[in-house]
Design a protein around this motif. Structure first.
Motif, short mmCIF file in Angstrom:
data_model
loop_
_atom_site.label_atom_id
_atom_site.label_comp_id
_atom_site.label_asym_id
_atom_site.label_seq_id
_atom_site.Cartn_x
_atom_site.Cartn_y
_atom_site.Cartn_z
N ALA A 2 0.84 -1.08 -0.11
CA ALA A 2 -0.27 0.52 -0.24
C ALA A 2 0.68 1.57 0.63
CB ALA A 2 -0.73 0.32 1.54
N THR A 119 -15.64 4.81 4.01
CA THR A 119 -14.23 4.61 3.48
C THR A 119 -14.98 3.08 3.38
OG1 THR A 119 -14.42 3.17 6.26
CG2 THR A 119 -13.02 5.64 5.56
N ARG A 122 -10.13 -1.72 1.86
CA ARG A 122 -9.34 -1.52 1.41
C ARG A 122 -9.12 -2.57 1.27
NH1 ARG A 122 -6.15 2.68 1.77
NH2 ARG A 122 -7.35 5.05 3.13
N ALA A 127 -10.72 -0.77 -3.92
CA ALA A 127 -9.21 0.21 -3.42
C ALA A 127 -8.15 -0.31 -3.50
CB ALA A 127 -9.87 0.15 -2.27
N GLU A 131 -5.46 2.08 -5.14
CA GLU A 131 -3.81 2.10 -4.66
C GLU A 131 -2.82 1.82 -5.62
OE1 GLU A 131 -4.29 2.35 0.23
OE2 GLU A 131 -4.46 0.32 -0.53
N ILE A 136 -5.87 7.09 -3.13
CA ILE A 136 -6.47 7.24 -2.19
C ILE A 136 -6.68 8.41 -1.11
CG2 ILE A 136 -7.88 5.79 -0.72
CD1 ILE A 136 -7.53 3.33 -2.13
N GLU A 138 -8.10 9.98 2.83
CA GLU A 138 -9.06 9.42 3.42
C GLU A 138 -8.80 10.79 4.19
OE1 GLU A 138 -10.41 6.65 7.61
OE2 GLU A 138 -8.65 6.04 5.99
#
Length: 340
Positions: A2, A119, A122, A127, A131, A136, A138
């Motif tokens: 990530a 949200t 993920r 997601a 990514e 992304i 938040e």
């Protein structure tokens, strides 16, 4: 792997430098930052003359994933980019189907998904694809205890300074409602421009926002730190007469933050001014003096117990184990325990 979480400031800087991502998934409980990023993209991706043919605004309740993909796969007309904004994307029922597009997004499309108050999961494919190939972000609520610093930072972007007490007054009065905060800051900025000043002081806040510069949580905390019983009780009486502008939950939040930080001070290896500023992440030495004085006036055990009392007061103010005490009664009882 990530990607590292990116901040609002970093996103804004890249957008202004025209470093665009093919997909922006803007999600989270704080709509302010989502709207700010979206507005920046609308202002910067296309020129006025390019928008008629290359900007598409969709709404989650009125569209679906296939329609969004079809819009995103169009090529721009007489422009390097096309901009597709999906507002209220949390209402797109089949939004996961966008994963197929997110895996191979068009470089000439900037797709913006406003996924407010929720949200994205993920762990799912959308997601993961965003990514990998886009961004992304938040958008989280700014905690109450960080609001004075946030207000100071927001104003510095406008080349305006603010007195620490004035920042605390605004924070206490407005909480972390950022949209309301910005409206009030806009008002103060106009007033400053008319006077030629570049600094917001408590008197300006008092005159134009309607907050007392003498009777507020900033002054209450100061009175408690200095063990000024008369002043603390006067402020408590003012709060009792003006409960709408001085809710007990906001006062308890200020007190909890102070005493929690004070407890941390006792366990700091370096208890000097500079050491405590580093430990607590303080920007001004005016704040650290309150903690040094607090350590002289209270033992670590008393501070520990007071944190418990603040939690109990918060629960009672919400009706837990409380049948008759008013918010004013609860606050007065707590202040007595702090001062004696």
């Amino acid at each position: 792997m990530a990607k590292k979480e990116i901040t609002f400031e970093e996103i804004a800087r890249d957008i202004k430098a025209r470093k665009f991502q093919p997909i922006y998934m803007l999600m989270g409980e704080e709509p302010f930052f989502i709207d700010q990023v979206t507005d920046l993209l609308i202002e910067n991706v296309l020129s006025d003359s390019e928008r008629d043919f290359n900007q598409i605004i969709l709404y989650g309740a009125d569209t679906d994933a296939i329609s969004i993909i079809n819009a995103a796969r169009r090529f721009p007309m007489m422009s390097d980019y096309q901009l597709v904004v999906v507002r209220e994307a949390q209402m797109v029922r089949d939004i996961e189907l966008l994963a197929s597009y997110a895996k191979k997004p068009l470089a000439s499309t900037v797709l913006v998904l406003n996924y407010k108050y929720k949200t994205l999961d993920r762990r799912r494919s959308l997601a993961a694809a965003v990514e990998k190939n886009g961004l992304i972000f938040e958008s989280k609520k700014v905690p109450d205890y960080k609001m004075p610093a946030f207000i100071t930072s927001l104003l510095r972007q406008r080349s305006i300074e603010i007195d620490p007490k004035a920042a605390q007054m605004l924070s206490d009065f407005l909480g972390n409602d950022l949209n309301r905060l910005v409206k009030e800051l806009d008002k103060l900025a106009i007033i400053l421009a008319e006077t030629g000043s570049k600094r917001i002081i408590p008197e300006i806040v008092e005159r134009n926002i309607g907050i007392s510069k003498e009777y507020n949580n900033f002054e209450l905390l100061k009175a408690l730190v200095q063990k000024d019983i008369l002043k603390a009780n006067r402020i408590a009486q003012y709060f009792e007469k003006n409960p709408k502008n001085n809710p007990i939950q906001m006062t308890l939040s200020v007190l909890f933050n102070y005493f929690s930080n004070l407890l941390i001070c006792y366990y700091s290896k370096d208890r000097s001014e500079a050491g405590l500023m580093t430990t607590l992440g303080l920007r001004g030495n005016y704040q650290v003096k309150d903690y040094l004085l607090g350590m002289r006036n209270h033992s670590a055990m008393k501070v520990f117990n007071l944190i418990g009392e603040i939690r109990l007061a918060d629960a009672r103010s919400k009706g837990v184990d409380n049948t008759s005490a008013s918010d004013a009664d609860i606050l007065k009882e707590l202040l007595y325990k702090i001062l004696h």
